[in-house]
Design a protein around this motif. Sequence first.
Motif, PDB file in Angstrom:
ATOM      1  N   ARG A 136      14.142   6.618   9.685  1.00 33.23           N
ATOM      2  CA  ARG A 136      13.927   5.194   9.896  1.00 33.23           C
ATOM      3  C   ARG A 136      14.736   4.716  11.099  1.00 33.23           C
ATOM      4  O   ARG A 136      15.750   5.316  11.477  1.00 33.23           O
ATOM      5  CB  ARG A 136      14.317   4.383   8.651  1.00 33.23           C
ATOM      6  N   LEU A 137      14.288   3.617  11.682  1.00 35.09           N
ATOM      7  CA  LEU A 137      14.994   3.037  12.808  1.00 35.09           C
ATOM      8  C   LEU A 137      16.314   2.426  12.342  1.00 35.09           C
ATOM      9  O   LEU A 137      16.406   1.886  11.239  1.00 35.09           O
ATOM     10  CB  LEU A 137      14.127   1.968  13.482  1.00 35.09           C
ATOM     11  N   PRO A 138      17.354   2.495  13.170  1.00 32.36           N
ATOM     12  CA  PRO A 138      18.684   2.000  12.746  1.00 32.36           C
ATOM     13  C   PRO A 138      18.792   0.479  12.804  1.00 32.36           C
ATOM     14  O   PRO A 138      19.544  -0.081  13.605  1.00 32.36           O
ATOM     15  CB  PRO A 138      19.623   2.673  13.753  1.00 32.36           C
ATOM     16  N   PHE A 139      18.034  -0.194  11.946  1.00 29.69           N
ATOM     17  CA  PHE A 139      18.106  -1.650  11.829  1.00 29.69           C
ATOM     18  C   PHE A 139      18.261  -1.993  10.348  1.00 29.69           C
ATOM     19  O   PHE A 139      17.289  -2.325   9.667  1.00 29.69           O
ATOM     20  CB  PHE A 139      16.865  -2.320  12.420  1.00 29.69           C
ATOM     21  N   PRO A 140      19.478  -1.874   9.813  1.00 27.30           N
ATOM     22  CA  PRO A 140      19.644  -1.998   8.365  1.00 27.30           C
ATOM     23  C   PRO A 140      19.598  -3.420   7.827  1.00 27.30           C
ATOM     24  O   PRO A 140      19.488  -3.603   6.611  1.00 27.30           O
ATOM     25  CB  PRO A 140      21.024  -1.378   8.122  1.00 27.30           C
TER      26      PRO A 140
ATOM     27  N   GLN B 123      23.790 -11.908   2.362  1.00 31.20           N
ATOM     28  CA  GLN B 123      23.245 -10.991   3.353  1.00 31.20           C
ATOM     29  C   GLN B 123      22.840  -9.695   2.657  1.00 31.20           C
ATOM     30  O   GLN B 123      23.566  -9.213   1.783  1.00 31.20           O
ATOM     31  CB  GLN B 123      24.258 -10.701   4.467  1.00 31.20           C
ATOM     32  N   ILE B 124      21.703  -9.145   3.070  1.00 28.59           N
ATOM     33  CA  ILE B 124      21.158  -7.935   2.451  1.00 28.59           C
ATOM     34  C   ILE B 124      20.980  -6.889   3.546  1.00 28.59           C
ATOM     35  O   ILE B 124      20.353  -7.161   4.588  1.00 28.59           O
ATOM     36  CB  ILE B 124      19.822  -8.215   1.746  1.00 28.59           C
ATOM     37  N   ASN B 125      21.513  -5.690   3.312  1.00 32.84           N
ATOM     38  CA  ASN B 125      21.398  -4.571   4.232  1.00 32.84           C
ATOM     39  C   ASN B 125      20.794  -3.369   3.508  1.00 32.84           C
ATOM     40  O   ASN B 125      21.112  -3.115   2.332  1.00 32.84           O
ATOM     41  CB  ASN B 125      22.759  -4.171   4.807  1.00 32.84           C
ATOM     42  N   GLU B 126      19.921  -2.654   4.210  1.00 33.47           N
ATOM     43  CA  GLU B 126      19.345  -1.434   3.668  1.00 33.47           C
ATOM     44  C   GLU B 126      20.321  -0.275   3.819  1.00 33.47           C
ATOM     45  O   GLU B 126      21.113  -0.229   4.758  1.00 33.47           O
ATOM     46  CB  GLU B 126      18.034  -1.090   4.374  1.00 33.47           C
ATOM     47  N   VAL B 127      20.228   0.683   2.905  1.00 36.15           N
ATOM     48  CA  VAL B 127      21.064   1.882   2.927  1.00 36.15           C
ATOM     49  C   VAL B 127      20.170   3.059   3.290  1.00 36.15           C
ATOM     50  O   VAL B 127      19.253   3.412   2.535  1.00 36.15           O
ATOM     51  CB  VAL B 127      21.757   2.113   1.572  1.00 36.15           C
ATOM     52  N   TYR B 128      20.414   3.647   4.449  1.00 37.96           N
ATOM     53  CA  TYR B 128      19.609   4.760   4.936  1.00 37.96           C
ATOM     54  C   TYR B 128      20.292   6.080   4.588  1.00 37.96           C
ATOM     55  O   TYR B 128      21.507   6.224   4.728  1.00 37.96           O
ATOM     56  CB  TYR B 128      19.413   4.667   6.446  1.00 37.96           C
ATOM     57  N   GLY B 129      19.468   7.029   4.165  1.00 36.90           N
ATOM     58  CA  GLY B 129      19.968   8.361   3.894  1.00 36.90           C
ATOM     59  C   GLY B 129      20.050   9.192   5.162  1.00 36.90           C
ATOM     60  O   GLY B 129      19.636   8.781   6.254  1.00 36.90           O
ATOM     61  N   HIS B 130      20.574  10.403   5.018  1.00 36.37           N
ATOM     62  CA  HIS B 130      20.718  11.290   6.158  1.00 36.37           C
ATOM     63  C   HIS B 130      19.353  11.829   6.573  1.00 36.37           C
ATOM     64  O   HIS B 130      18.594  12.346   5.736  1.00 36.37           O
ATOM     65  CB  HIS B 130      21.657  12.448   5.794  1.00 36.37           C
ATOM     66  N   ASN B 131      19.042  11.680   7.878  1.00 40.33           N
ATOM     67  CA  ASN B 131      17.761  12.149   8.425  1.00 40.33           C
ATOM     68  C   ASN B 131      16.569  11.532   7.687  1.00 40.33           C
ATOM     69  O   ASN B 131      15.599  12.213   7.348  1.00 40.33           O
ATOM     70  CB  ASN B 131      17.667  13.680   8.366  1.00 40.33           C
ATOM     71  N   CYS B 132      16.658  10.225   7.428  1.00 41.06           N
ATOM     72  CA  CYS B 132      15.566   9.550   6.735  1.00 41.06           C
ATOM     73  C   CYS B 132      14.405   9.230   7.658  1.00 41.06           C
ATOM     74  O   CYS B 132      13.302   8.942   7.194  1.00 41.06           O
ATOM     75  CB  CYS B 132      16.074   8.271   6.067  1.00 41.06           C
TER      76      CYS B 132
ATOM     77  N   LEU C 169       0.824  -1.202   0.000  1.00 43.63           N
ATOM     78  CA  LEU C 169       0.000   0.000   0.000  1.00 43.63           C
ATOM     79  C   LEU C 169       0.859   1.252   0.000  1.00 43.63           C
ATOM     80  O   LEU C 169       0.632   2.178  -0.795  1.00 43.63           O
ATOM     81  CB  LEU C 169      -0.931  -0.022   1.218  1.00 43.63           C
ATOM     82  N   PHE C 170       1.820   1.327   0.894  1.00 40.83           N
ATOM     83  CA  PHE C 170       2.726   2.468   0.943  1.00 40.83           C
ATOM     84  C   PHE C 170       4.132   2.021   0.553  1.00 40.83           C
ATOM     85  O   PHE C 170       5.128   2.439   1.149  1.00 40.83           O
ATOM     86  CB  PHE C 170       2.748   3.072   2.350  1.00 40.83           C
ATOM     87  N   GLY C 171       4.232   1.147  -0.412  1.00 38.15           N
ATOM     88  CA  GLY C 171       5.522   0.632  -0.832  1.00 38.15           C
ATOM     89  C   GLY C 171       6.324   1.652  -1.602  1.00 38.15           C
ATOM     90  O   GLY C 171       5.804   2.630  -2.148  1.00 38.15           O
ATOM     91  N   GLU C 172       7.612   1.404  -1.663  1.00 39.45           N
ATOM     92  CA  GLU C 172       8.529   2.292  -2.371  1.00 39.45           C
ATOM     93  C   GLU C 172       9.748   1.481  -2.787  1.00 39.45           C
ATOM     94  O   GLU C 172       9.866   0.292  -2.482  1.00 39.45           O
ATOM     95  CB  GLU C 172       8.958   3.455  -1.479  1.00 39.45           C
ATOM     96  N   THR C 173      10.653   2.144  -3.475  1.00 41.84           N
ATOM     97  CA  THR C 173      11.894   1.526  -3.909  1.00 41.84           C
ATOM     98  C   THR C 173      13.024   1.994  -2.994  1.00 41.84           C
ATOM     99  O   THR C 173      13.279   3.201  -2.897  1.00 41.84           O
ATOM    100  CB  THR C 173      12.208   1.895  -5.362  1.00 41.84           C
ATOM    101  N   ARG C 174      13.677   1.055  -2.330  1.00 36.26           N
ATOM    102  CA  ARG C 174      14.706   1.393  -1.362  1.00 36.26           C
ATOM    103  C   ARG C 174      16.059   0.875  -1.829  1.00 36.26           C
ATOM    104  O   ARG C 174      16.158  -0.238  -2.348  1.00 36.26           O
ATOM    105  CB  ARG C 174      14.394   0.783   0.010  1.00 36.26           C
TER     106      ARG C 174
END
Length: 422
Positions: free
Chosen positions: A285-289, A274-283, A255-260
């Motif tokens: 999101r919780l720090p669980f990559p 192993q797959i890790n998410e890449v968080y931007g600055h001040n995104c 429903l609220f999906g996006e491309t990360r």
Amino acid sequence: MSWTRSHGLPFIPGFTFPDVTKSTFHRPQTLKYSKGYALAPRPTVGIGQDPLLSEQLIQQQISSLSIETPDITDDSFDQSVVQDFIPAHVALDKKVLRYSAYFQEHCQYSSEVECWVHPVVIYYYLEDDSMSIFEPLVENSGLSQGKRLKRQRLPKNERGEHYQWKDLNIGMDLEVYGVKYHITQCDSFTKEFMESEGIVLNEPEPMPLDSSSKRGNNPQPSFTTASGFDSLHQFLTMDCMVLHFFALWEDTDNLFGETRPVTIQYYLVDDTVQINEVYGHNCGRLPFPVLMRRMKLPKKRKPSEIFPSCVLDVSAAEVDEYYSPKDFQLGQRIKLLSRHFLLYDCDGFTKAYYQKNHPELEMKPFEVPKQTDLLQEKTTEAPPYNGFGSPKDSQEECAKDFRRQKPGTRKANKHSTSELIM
């Protein structure tokens, strides 16, 4: 108050007179620390800056007091230059003797290995006659290695004596704290220093090999059938080698999906991913990559009728094929645990690995599509007719939603970004 006496009078009460003009009575400083060492300089003045009563004799007075005087004198007086005193911590600073040695450790719980030979390096610091022993680190040895003895003065015997540089030589046994170290060789600086001090070093000795090293060089014949895959060879050759991919997680079906953006690490030592998410600055999101922990991903599974197979861990007997480096190619979409990923780039080591081992695969990076283009591609397809109202009305409502979702419009949709933030 200072007391003075006249010239020629004895220093007894009644013959001394106070100096009423004197105001300083502090003692001169005769102790100071330099670089952590205590130094005792000779005082130049007395109490209260008074001149010292015992002055140093000049060279002529010392010569006149000597009993034997030369009868023949030379007109040219030899004035030798007296060198300045250099303390040991300055003259011998950063001068270290280096010896190579080994000690043996008996193995009590192995029938094949009698003892282990541990090579060590002995450092002797000429600055303060201290020593340290270091065992070089060997990768994947399974032994606790590193610093064995920190820098200290090592006891030589029970009388309180310590080891000196004169006691060390090649071929001797250095017994320290119950461990006997046998010295085999030294470096060039140590050899030059010992020869300059008049000590002849013995001939260097080779480092012995333990039974485990000999058994590894000459393996015993085995009659077991060799498998097609050698896991030991893979561990020894592929350890610490990781393929690093940059990908996009296409989570637009929700429903609220996006491309990360994510990073995919493929470990060649055991074929795990192993797959890790890449968080931007001040995104926000919780720090669980970690999106997916390190594991082996099955590509093809055997058909099974065991209930409930969907909730049980997949064993190696239930998998026909796992994901391999051939399945990861730039520009293609890959499905890992029901998630779709688009690979668009990789690091330099990954490119070199594919050029050497898989030259048929072209690892060419491409430009990442923008977020608005992916959303527009998703929303241009009309959903199927759900049975409410007429098909024409449903198509018109969908067309209105498509026009609202186009970039640049004043009102995006019913749930706009500003309303979601509020």
